[in-house]
Design a protein around this motif. Structure first.
Motif, short mmCIF file in Angstrom:
data_model
loop_
_atom_site.label_atom_id
_atom_site.label_comp_id
_atom_site.label_asym_id
_atom_site.label_seq_id
_atom_site.Cartn_x
_atom_site.Cartn_y
_atom_site.Cartn_z
N VAL A 110 0.85 -1.19 0.00
CA VAL A 110 0.00 0.00 0.00
C VAL A 110 0.89 1.25 0.00
N ALA A 111 0.66 2.14 -0.94
CA ALA A 111 1.36 3.43 -1.02
C ALA A 111 2.88 3.26 -1.05
N LYS A 112 3.35 2.25 -1.78
CA LYS A 112 4.78 1.96 -1.82
C LYS A 112 5.62 3.17 -2.28
N GLN A 113 5.22 3.76 -3.39
CA GLN A 113 6.01 4.87 -3.95
C GLN A 113 5.99 6.08 -3.02
N GLU A 114 4.84 6.39 -2.47
CA GLU A 114 4.73 7.54 -1.58
C GLU A 114 5.58 7.33 -0.32
N ILE A 115 5.59 6.12 0.19
CA ILE A 115 6.41 5.83 1.37
C ILE A 115 7.89 5.89 1.02
N LYS A 116 8.24 5.42 -0.16
CA LYS A 116 9.64 5.49 -0.62
C LYS A 116 10.09 6.95 -0.75
N ASP A 117 9.23 7.78 -1.36
CA ASP A 117 9.55 9.21 -1.50
C ASP A 117 9.67 9.88 -0.14
N PHE A 118 8.78 9.52 0.77
CA PHE A 118 8.81 10.05 2.14
C PHE A 118 10.15 9.71 2.80
N LYS A 119 10.59 8.48 2.66
CA LYS A 119 11.87 8.04 3.24
C LYS A 119 13.03 8.80 2.62
N ASN A 120 13.00 9.00 1.31
CA ASN A 120 14.07 9.75 0.64
C ASN A 120 14.15 11.18 1.16
N SER A 121 12.99 11.80 1.37
CA SER A 121 13.00 13.19 1.87
C SER A 121 13.55 13.23 3.30
N ILE A 122 13.26 12.21 4.09
CA ILE A 122 13.78 12.14 5.46
C ILE A 122 15.30 11.96 5.43
N ASP A 123 15.77 11.10 4.53
CA ASP A 123 17.22 10.91 4.40
C ASP A 123 17.92 12.21 4.01
#
Length: 155
Positions: A110-123
């Motif tokens: 569920v929401a794989k891409q959005e969660i991936k983008d969220f993680k990248n912004s946190i990094d």
């Protein structure tokens, strides 16, 4: 006697299937409503993650811009120190949210891409505040850095 038992079993099965069929004919709208509610909730989650990710990227841009400042006074350096502490606190909160999302949604697709983008912004947030800290607090203490900076300013 056996025929009577069979007839009773057939009648009971018929009644059970009839009731089940009747209930299913009445319920497709209910199931569709529940499915739509679930899909709406997923869309809301994706939208929320996207907005949060955009906000983090905006913070990252602002922090990156500050790394180019020079000749800061003590008061500005103290403000920078507070900014770095707040950014670290923000990072900590966001990474906990990511872990929670990763465990409950991403592993289920569920929401794989959005969660991936969220993680990248946190990094990137972590990189941004670490760069800020290095530029203003660690690197100026290194003689080689100070000398290189002086030479670059002469060019």
């Amino acid at each position: 006697m056996e025929a009577l038992a069979h007839k009773s079993e057939i009648n009971n099965t018929f009644s059970s299937v009839r009731a089940f069929s009747f209930n299913e004919k009445k319920s497709p709208l209910l199931d569709e409503e529940r499915a739509n509610a679930l899909l709406d909730a997923i869309l809301d989650l994706k939208k929320s993650l996207k907005e949060k990710t955009e906000k983090i990227y905006e913070v990252n841009k602002r922090i990156e811009k500050i790394t180019w400042f020079d000749d800061l006074d003590e008061e500005s350096l103290m403000l920078l120190n507070d900014l770095i502490s707040s950014a670290k606190d923000l990072f900590s909160s966001l990474i906990r949210q990511y872990v929670s999302l990763n465990n409950s949604f991403r592993k289920k697709g569920v929401a794989k891409q959005e969660i991936k983008d969220f993680k990248n912004s946190i990094d990137e947030l972590r990189e941004s505040y670490e760069d800020l800290e290095s530029v203003f607090f660690f690197l100026p203490e290194m003689p080689e850095f100070v000398e290189t900076t002086k030479q670059l300013s002469l060019v």
